[in-house]
Design a protein around this motif. Sequence first.
Motif, PDB file in Angstrom:
ATOM      1  N   ASN A 116      38.528  33.353  30.141  1.00  0.00           N
ATOM      2  CA  ASN A 116      39.615  33.305  31.003  1.00  0.00           C
ATOM      3  C   ASN A 116      39.626  34.222  31.852  1.00  0.00           C
ATOM      4  O   ASN A 116      39.888  33.773  32.790  1.00  0.00           O
ATOM      5  N   GLY A 117      39.442  35.297  31.501  1.00  0.00           N
ATOM      6  CA  GLY A 117      39.326  36.550  32.501  1.00  0.00           C
ATOM      7  C   GLY A 117      38.116  36.152  33.719  1.00  0.00           C
ATOM      8  O   GLY A 117      38.644  36.398  34.673  1.00  0.00           O
ATOM      9  N   ALA A 118      37.026  35.762  33.037  1.00  0.00           N
ATOM     10  CA  ALA A 118      36.118  35.476  34.099  1.00  0.00           C
ATOM     11  C   ALA A 118      36.422  34.366  34.990  1.00  0.00           C
ATOM     12  O   ALA A 118      36.051  34.332  36.114  1.00  0.00           O
ATOM     13  N   ALA A 119      37.003  33.442  34.354  1.00  0.00           N
ATOM     14  CA  ALA A 119      37.443  32.278  35.225  1.00  0.00           C
ATOM     15  C   ALA A 119      38.275  32.519  36.203  1.00  0.00           C
ATOM     16  O   ALA A 119      38.179  32.308  37.623  1.00  0.00           O
ATOM     17  N   GLY A 120      39.242  33.429  35.891  1.00  0.00           N
ATOM     18  CA  GLY A 120      40.179  34.122  36.760  1.00  0.00           C
ATOM     19  C   GLY A 120      39.552  34.965  37.996  1.00  0.00           C
ATOM     20  O   GLY A 120      39.789  34.659  39.318  1.00  0.00           O
ATOM     21  N   THR A 121      38.441  35.818  37.475  1.00  0.00           N
ATOM     22  CA  THR A 121      37.806  36.546  38.686  1.00  0.00           C
ATOM     23  C   THR A 121      37.231  35.486  39.462  1.00  0.00           C
ATOM     24  O   THR A 121      37.117  35.649  40.792  1.00  0.00           O
ATOM     25  N   VAL A 122      36.280  34.466  38.953  1.00  0.00           N
ATOM     26  CA  VAL A 122      35.837  33.600  39.994  1.00  0.00           C
ATOM     27  C   VAL A 122      36.601  32.904  40.922  1.00  0.00           C
ATOM     28  O   VAL A 122      36.132  32.874  42.116  1.00  0.00           O
ATOM     29  N   ALA A 123      37.573  32.669  40.461  1.00  0.00           N
ATOM     30  CA  ALA A 123      38.767  31.745  41.293  1.00  0.00           C
ATOM     31  C   ALA A 123      39.138  32.683  42.292  1.00  0.00           C
ATOM     32  O   ALA A 123      39.253  32.253  43.621  1.00  0.00           O
ATOM     33  N   GLY A 124      39.472  33.943  41.961  1.00  0.00           N
ATOM     34  CA  GLY A 124      39.642  34.921  43.067  1.00  0.00           C
ATOM     35  C   GLY A 124      38.734  35.351  44.176  1.00  0.00           C
ATOM     36  O   GLY A 124      39.073  35.435  45.292  1.00  0.00           O
ATOM     37  N   MET A 125      37.450  35.263  43.611  1.00  0.00           N
ATOM     38  CA  MET A 125      36.400  35.641  44.538  1.00  0.00           C
ATOM     39  C   MET A 125      36.326  34.356  45.318  1.00  0.00           C
ATOM     40  O   MET A 125      35.934  34.524  46.630  1.00  0.00           O
ATOM     41  N   THR A 126      36.397  33.316  44.972  1.00  0.00           N
ATOM     42  CA  THR A 126      36.227  31.910  45.697  1.00  0.00           C
ATOM     43  C   THR A 126      37.395  32.078  47.030  1.00  0.00           C
ATOM     44  O   THR A 126      37.081  31.663  47.916  1.00  0.00           O
ATOM     45  N   ARG A 127      38.524  32.222  46.522  1.00  0.00           N
ATOM     46  CA  ARG A 127      39.668  32.229  47.554  1.00  0.00           C
ATOM     47  C   ARG A 127      39.401  33.493  48.587  1.00  0.00           C
ATOM     48  O   ARG A 127      39.432  33.113  49.886  1.00  0.00           O
ATOM     49  N   GLU A 128      38.951  34.548  48.296  1.00  0.00           N
ATOM     50  CA  GLU A 128      38.633  35.576  48.893  1.00  0.00           C
ATOM     51  C   GLU A 128      37.532  35.159  50.036  1.00  0.00           C
ATOM     52  O   GLU A 128      37.551  35.680  51.237  1.00  0.00           O
ATOM     53  N   ALA A 129      36.378  34.643  49.551  1.00  0.00           N
ATOM     54  CA  ALA A 129      35.079  34.049  50.238  1.00  0.00           C
ATOM     55  C   ALA A 129      35.648  32.907  51.186  1.00  0.00           C
ATOM     56  O   ALA A 129      35.255  33.085  52.289  1.00  0.00           O
ATOM     57  N   GLU A 130      36.471  32.142  50.656  1.00  0.00           N
ATOM     58  CA  GLU A 130      37.175  31.093  51.636  1.00  0.00           C
ATOM     59  C   GLU A 130      38.084  31.524  52.792  1.00  0.00           C
ATOM     60  O   GLU A 130      37.803  31.240  53.840  1.00  0.00           O
ATOM     61  N   ALA A 131      38.711  32.529  52.330  1.00  0.00           N
ATOM     62  CA  ALA A 131      39.367  33.241  53.469  1.00  0.00           C
ATOM     63  C   ALA A 131      38.527  33.970  54.556  1.00  0.00           C
ATOM     64  O   ALA A 131      38.669  33.903  55.597  1.00  0.00           O
ATOM     65  N   GLY A 132      37.602  34.648  54.088  1.00  0.00           N
ATOM     66  CA  GLY A 132      36.687  35.305  54.993  1.00  0.00           C
ATOM     67  C   GLY A 132      35.918  34.480  55.858  1.00  0.00           C
ATOM     68  O   GLY A 132      35.698  34.544  56.850  1.00  0.00           O
TER      69      GLY A 132
END
Length: 81
Positions: free
Chosen positions: A16-32
């Motif tokens: 669950n923690g890893a999935a949350g981290t991946v989701a956060g990284m995805t959002r940051e990458a999309e924003a970038g």
Amino acid sequence: MQTENKFFDDVSKFFNGAAGTVAGMTREAEAGVREKAKEWIGGLEFVSRDEFEAVKAMAAAARDEVDELKTRLAALEAGKK
């Protein structure tokens, strides 16, 4: 009867923690990527739709004026002959 197993709880929390981290990284990458695209497109000096429509209207008015002046010139030249 439900048994509790600490190993499975820990594994579940980890994923669950890893999935949350991946989701956060995805959002940051999309924003970038979105920000870089805005910078790149902004550097190409595109015009807005409103500016385009204004220039289009000015060009149409200029064409109409040229047509009118051609007609008047032809009439003047015909009168001199």
